[in-house]
Design an enzyme around this catalytic site. Structure first.
Site, PDB file in Angstrom:
ATOM      1  CB  CYS A 364      -0.935  -0.005   1.205  1.00  0.00           C
ATOM      2  SG  CYS A 364      -0.094   0.015   2.803  1.00  0.00           S
ATOM      3  CG  HIS A 592      -4.100   0.769   4.561  1.00  0.00           C
ATOM      4  ND1 HIS A 592      -3.531  -0.007   3.570  1.00  0.00           N
ATOM      5  CD2 HIS A 592      -5.141   1.409   3.977  1.00  0.00           C
ATOM      6  CE1 HIS A 592      -4.209   0.143   2.453  1.00  0.00           C
ATOM      7  NE2 HIS A 592      -5.183   1.007   2.669  1.00  0.00           N
TER       8      HIS A 592
END
EC number: 3.4.22.-
Length: 1014
Positions: A364, A592
């Site tokens: 990510c 994230h």
């Protein structure tokens, strides 16, 4: 190593041997003893390490032989002794399932090794395991007419293939020829090794191939044009053989420097073919006879490949090699296959508006960075070699810039997907499923190429957590064009308050990190807390000063930002307006990264690879400001800044302090609406502090919660205000021009009617009635309406007047105020106990004093000859008069009691209707009266129930008022004794108050309302 294909579609050798000498020639590979001890049967195979050394390994990928606990001698002793002749076996029928999966580009070649000297003894097949691949054997004694290859070898000579004359090399093993080679596994040709280091073959171009022998360069493969193409037919399969010629191949050393075959000193191998005989291959089913190798992919050998996990996924043919900045070499065969796949996929799937990367392998951090780059407006608007990404001329990528080429490839993929969109019956855009898969594959190839570019410097691995804070500067460092877009120069200013250590240095960066920023942080006032490097004292302030900015300004905040309103972080620098355009969010809980891109309409586009392929838009950012990880400012012109919509992260800022330049209203704006807005913006807190007058609603609040020992004092306070000094305006007011032509009737008509009234608690603060300027009164007099009657029309002006701050001088007009000595918060009373004090006539209530815009405030003068006194003023004055009269009458009663010498029985005050049931005592200006009234009104011996609800004093005042209706000079004290007092005993002030009370029409009706409580 075996198990890997060459990509040409032909079967590969079953095993790899060695090219050097073997001391133990009689040792047969046989089965793995370590696997046999466990009850498994796995064959052993030889793998070449270099030209002179080989290694014997087990074919089982899990087995660690010979790296086991047993010694090598014991393992070799356990091997079965057989013939001297080695066998290279292969199965006659190979199924597709036994072949390992093909990889298009990254194919690793194994080494095909032969025995240095053959022997006469045959190897017994019984010694080999059942799953061992059978092959024919090489021998120099065998001879087959016109189809044998003799190997003239000695122990001292290196392995070489002599001139092959009048014999074709055939891969067809169906006829059982002992000399033919049947390639059953996907093994590449071979890798040559020198004594010092292995030689890696690098296939450069794919062309028709033939091999010629040269004495000067025995290893060099020369091109010839006389090699025909032959077709070999068998009973089961018909194969077309495509022979490609290969240009002189280079040898890639371990230092990754290509060399030629001329650099090999010993020249151990020479390959010679006759020009008369063709070379034929037999192609098995579902295998392609095409060599697809690009220039950039070197091929190496890894002896332990079967035991090592694959670190990087296979790179497809469409992979963009950004590291070397070269174009892809895609064969026409693959293009045709791709077209067939896309045409065969008839299923239509919906496609979303935004195309971005899907989360894979915990990448990510890379997805968020790539999304930011491809959506950056500045990158798309900045030309590279005079070509912008938005231009039609951008048909060829700019190889000088990695970022530009990345965006170009992304746009090309989006255009590829856009061109194949079809609108279905439900008006939803759809594309063939194969097209969508192909687009995602191209994006994955782009991401992988960037990952490979960052891997040497970032030291990143697949599946490992990284951050764009480190990846972005490294990527921009490899791209001078993109680095200039993000480059900025700042100066750090620091001075320690303890040791006076100072720092003043300028640095150039593409991404600056800030920690421990202050609450009022701003890019132009960028202060943060840090530690002194000399004395190590903490909480020292360091300032970041901007010296030079490019089109994009990026900052990294470790703890996030203190405020969520991003409009407060916009700034102007050197004539350019900078505003936040992109945010990279970091969720610490999920670890994230998510990219948020601001669109032209002010909404935020969320590009989260975990939510792929959905990309929702948000009016406001749904995450806290502490997750603002990286912010990107981009330049906007002043015209665009004024025309664009404000950022929807927070409402517009309302100033809470007066600005240096107050806003100016034009004549067209000065309407009734703006005047009413200015009048209604009143500070309720300030009004409650300044208001101490006694109103009808504050009367009972005054006596609430008072104990028997509380002293209530009524005093007269004279306050005066200069007539020429206007009332100061509040900061929240917007003053209208003095020449605003509005009428009082229009002013009141725009005010909404409401029955709410403000109840202000009494506080021990002096209040005064402010006289407004004469000019303001004259301006209002044009309406031919008196100010008092004007504001009495609406109930919003019937509450107690709002007073200015105390520093104003007192006015000459006397105004009584209620003051108590004990400053305590009174308990809250039930509202249903005070219904009788509400005014019955709305029009006669006390008007609310307001301040008109521009100082247009009427002058209210309360005299006997003017308008009648309002209810609140009349009630206050009436109470004053009655209390003074009761004081004098009680004094007379005291004298009578003292002269008589007899004690009078004190009445019981348990009944609420008793005039002696009061919550507090009144006092005059001497201590004797205070003590007397305390003993009289608060009898300690007979009182059994004293409640704050006892309002006997007010009842007594009301009874005195009823008696005054017939004779104003006579008042009733109590049921026990009634004394008369001549009017001469009343002071002139009382007479003045009485004369003013004669003009009120509410004298009887309002005071009779007090009977509800009695």
């Amino acid at each position: 190593m075996n198990g890997e294909g060459t990509g040409i579609g032909a079967p590969t050798p079953a095993l790899a041997g060695f090219l050097g000498k073997s001391k133990d020639r009689n040792a047969s590979p046989g089965n793995c003893p370590w696997c046999l001890a466990k009850g498994q049967t796995n064959a052993l195979r030889f793998y070449a390490v270099n030209l002179k050394e080989t290694v014997l390994l087990c074919t089982n990928a899990v087995c660690l032989y010979p790296l086991v606990s047993r010694s090598l001698e014991e393992v070799r002793a356990s091997l079965s002794k057989g013939g001297c002749k080695r066998s290279i076996s292969s199965l006659p029928d190979i199924s597709d399932d036994s072949c390992p999966p093909k990889r298009p580009r990254e194919e690793k070649l194994d080494v095909l090794a032969d025995v240095s000297e053959p022997c006469d003894a045959e190897v017994n097949d019984a010694t080999l395991p059942d799953d061992t691949v059978k092959t024919q054997t090489f021998t120099d004694q065998q001879s087959a007419p016109a189809e044998t290859i003799s190997l003239d070898k000695t122990e001292e000579q290196p392995v070489s293939i002599e001139d092959i004359k009048e014999q074709p090399i055939s891969h067809d093993a169906t006829e059982g020829q002992p000399i033919s080679i049947d390639q059953t596994e996907e093994q590449p040709v071979s890798i040559l090794h020198t004594e010092e280091q292995p030689i890696v073959l690098d296939l450069i171009e794919v062309k028709p191939m033939s091999v010629d022998h040269s004495e000067e360069q025995p290893i060099c493969i020369d091109n010839t044009k006389e090699r025909p193409v032959s077709i070999v037919h068998t009973e089961e399969q018909s194969i077309v053989l495509d022979l490609f010629e290969v240009k002189p191949m280079s040898i890639a050393h371990t230092e990754e420097k290509p060399t030629s075959f001329d650099h090999i000193e010993e020249k151990p191998m020479s390959i010679a073919h006759t020009e008369e005989k063709p070379v034929s291959l037999v192609h098995t089913e579902d295998q392609h006879l095409s060599i697809d190798q690009t220039e950039e992919q070197p091929i190496s050998i890894d002896p332990t490949e079967e035991q090592q996990p694959e670190e990087l996924p296979a790179v497809s043919d469409e992979d963009v090699d950004l590291c070397e900045r070269k174009e892809d070499c895609v064969s026409s065969t693959q293009d045709e296959m791709e077209e067939e796949v896309l045409e065969s996929s008839s299923e239509l799937v919906p496609v979303h508006s935004e195309l971005f990367w899907k989360n894979e392998e915990n990448m990510c951090w890379l997805d968020a960075m790539l999304v930011m780059l491809v959506h950056c407006r500045t990158i798309r608007g900045t030309p590279c070699r005079g070509i912008k990404l938005s231009d039609k001329l951008a048909t060829v990528p700019c190889n000088d810039s990695v970022v530009w080429k990345l965006c170009w490839r992304y746009d090309k993929t989006c255009a590829y997907l856009q061109a194949r969109k079809k609108q279905s019956e439900d008006k939803v855009l759809r594309v063939p499923a194969g097209v969508l898969v192909e687009a995602e594959r191209r994006l994955s190839a782009l991401r992988l190429s960037v990952f490979k570019l960052l891997q040497p410097t970032l030291k990143c691995e697949i599946g490992q957590q990284e951050t764009p804070v480190f990846a972005l500067p490294l990527l921009l460092r490899s791209d001078k064009w993109a680095q200039d877009i993000f480059q900025h120069t700042i100066r750090w200013e620091f001075k320690c308050t303890c040791c006076d250590f100072t720092v003043n240095e300028s640095v150039e960066k593409t991404l600056t990190t800030l920690t421990c920023i202050v609450k009022d942080w701003h890019p132009l006032k960028a202060n943060n807390r840090t530690q002194c490097n000399k004395c190590e004292h903490k909480n020292q302030r360091r300032k970041m000063v901007l010296e030079k900015l490019s089109s994009v300004f990026a900052l990294h905040f470790v703890e996030g930002l203190p405020r969520k309103d991003l409009t407060k972080y916009g700034f102007t620098f050197q004539g350019f307006q900078y505003s936040v355009s992109t945010i990279i969010q970091y969720n610490k809980h999920l670890q994230h990264f998510v990219t948020w891109v601001r669109q032209s309409n002010g909404f935020w586009l969320e590009l989260d690879d975990l939510k792929h392929p959905y990309s929702p838009t948000h009016k406001r950012l749904p995450f806290p400001s502490s997750e603002f990880h990286i912010l990107f400012w981009e330049t906007d012109s002043f015209k665009e800044e004024h025309s664009e919509v404000c950022l929807p992260t927070a409402p517009p800022e309302v100033p809470n302090a007066p600005d240096e330049h107050p806003p100016k209203l034009s004549d067209s704006v000065a309407t009734d609406t703006c005047v009413i807005s200015a009048l209604t913006v009143e500070d309720t807190t300030a009004s409650s502090i300044a208001d101490t007058s006694i109103g009808s609603t504050t009367l009972l609040d005054t006596f609430e919660g008072l104990t028997h020992k509380d002293i209530v004092t009524l005093t007269l306070v004279n306050s005066e205000s200069p007539k020429n000094e206007p009332r100061p305006m509040r900061p929240g007011f917007v003053s209208a021009p003095r020449h605003c032509p509005f009428e009082a009737s229009n002013l009141l008509s725009g005010i909404p009617k409401t029955g709410s009234r403000l109840s202000t608690p009494p506080i021990p603060q002096k209040s005064s009635l402010v006289h407004k300027p004469e000019v303001a009164a004259a301006a209002v007099s044009k309406t031919h309406l008196q100010p008092t009657s004007l504001f009495q029309r609406h109930p919003s002006f019937q509450s107690t007047p709002i007073r200015p701050p105390p520093p104003l001088p007192p006015a000459p007009k006397p105004k009584p105020s209620l003051q108590y000595d004990k400053h305590e918060d009174l308990p809250v009373k039930p509202a249903d106990m005070f219904g009788g004090f509400k005014t019955k006539k709305l029009a006669n209530s006390q008007p609310k004093q307001i301040s008109l815009p521009g100082g247009l405030n009427p002058s209210v003068k309360k005299t006997a000859g003017q308008e009648p006194i309002s209810t609140t003023e009349a009630l206050r004055l009436k109470l004053m008069k009655k209390l003074k009269a009761k004081k004098k009458k009680l004094a007379k009663l005291n004298q009578l009691l003292g002269n008589g010498g007899e004690s009078v029985a004190k009445p019981d005050s348990t009944a609420l209707s008793s005039p002696y049931s009061v919550t507090s005592s009144t006092t005059t200006y001497d201590s004797f009266d205070d003590q007397f009234l305390a003993d009289l009104l608060s009898p300690a011996t007979t009182v059994s129930n004293l409640s704050p609800d006892s309002t006997g004093l007010l009842e007594m005042l009301n009874n005195g008022q009823n008696g005054e209706q017939q004779n104003p000079a006579v008042a009733t004290l109590a049921p026990e004794a009634t004394l008369t007092c001549s009017s001469s005993t009343i002071s002139p002030l009382d007479e003045y108050m009485q004369s003013g009370m004669c003009h009120t029409a509410l004298e009887n009706a309002d005071f009779n309302s007090l009977d509800i409580f009695f």
